[in-house]
Scaffold this motif. Structure first.
Motif, short mmCIF file in Angstrom:
data_model
loop_
_atom_site.label_atom_id
_atom_site.label_comp_id
_atom_site.label_asym_id
_atom_site.label_seq_id
_atom_site.Cartn_x
_atom_site.Cartn_y
_atom_site.Cartn_z
N PRO A 137 -55.41 6.84 -5.95
CA PRO A 137 -56.80 6.78 -6.99
C PRO A 137 -57.86 5.98 -6.85
N ALA A 138 -59.05 5.55 -6.52
CA ALA A 138 -59.77 4.50 -5.60
C ALA A 138 -60.18 3.76 -8.10
N PRO A 139 -60.07 3.22 -7.80
CA PRO A 139 -60.05 2.02 -9.49
C PRO A 139 -61.71 2.25 -10.57
N SER A 140 -61.71 2.89 -11.62
CA SER A 140 -62.38 3.57 -12.33
C SER A 140 -62.60 1.70 -12.64
N HIS A 141 -64.40 2.25 -13.60
CA HIS A 141 -64.96 0.58 -13.99
C HIS A 141 -64.36 1.08 -15.16
N GLN A 142 -63.64 1.70 -15.77
CA GLN A 142 -63.00 1.28 -17.00
C GLN A 142 -61.51 1.32 -17.41
N GLY A 143 -61.11 1.13 -15.87
CA GLY A 143 -60.02 0.54 -15.41
C GLY A 143 -60.22 -1.00 -14.99
N VAL A 144 -61.22 -1.28 -14.20
CA VAL A 144 -61.30 -2.55 -13.96
C VAL A 144 -62.18 -3.71 -14.87
N LEU A 145 -62.41 -2.23 -16.07
CA LEU A 145 -63.04 -3.97 -16.68
C LEU A 145 -61.45 -4.11 -18.24
N MET A 146 -60.36 -3.04 -18.05
CA MET A 146 -59.48 -3.05 -19.10
C MET A 146 -58.71 -4.25 -18.00
N ASN A 147 -58.43 -4.06 -17.65
CA ASN A 147 -57.79 -5.41 -15.88
C ASN A 147 -58.67 -6.25 -16.23
N ASN A 148 -59.63 -7.02 -16.59
CA ASN A 148 -60.49 -8.02 -16.80
C ASN A 148 -59.99 -8.47 -18.55
#
Length: 61
Positions: free
Chosen positions: A29-40
């Motif tokens: 799936p396309a990365p979600s905003h929440q997932g990108v934030l958590m990775n950062n």
């Protein structure tokens, strides 16, 4: 040309795995905003830990 020669020419550019499993679109799936934030956040915490470890190794902390 015979059909076997044409097939051999067509298959020359395929990888062995392509013959068994043809390439398909990614099922991720396309990365979600929440997932990108958590990775950062994880990246920043890891970076801070590495910097503190280097500073403590050098005796500057």
């Amino acid at each position: 040309m015979r059909s076997s020669e044409v097939t051999a020419l067509e298959n020359r550019n395929l990888l062995p795995s392509d013959a068994v499993h043809p390439p398909e679109k990614s099922s991720l799936p396309a990365p979600s905003h929440q997932g990108v934030l958590m990775n950062n956040i994880i990246y920043l915490v890891g970076l801070i830990v590495v910097v503190l470890a280097i500073l403590s190794f050098l005796g500057l902390r």
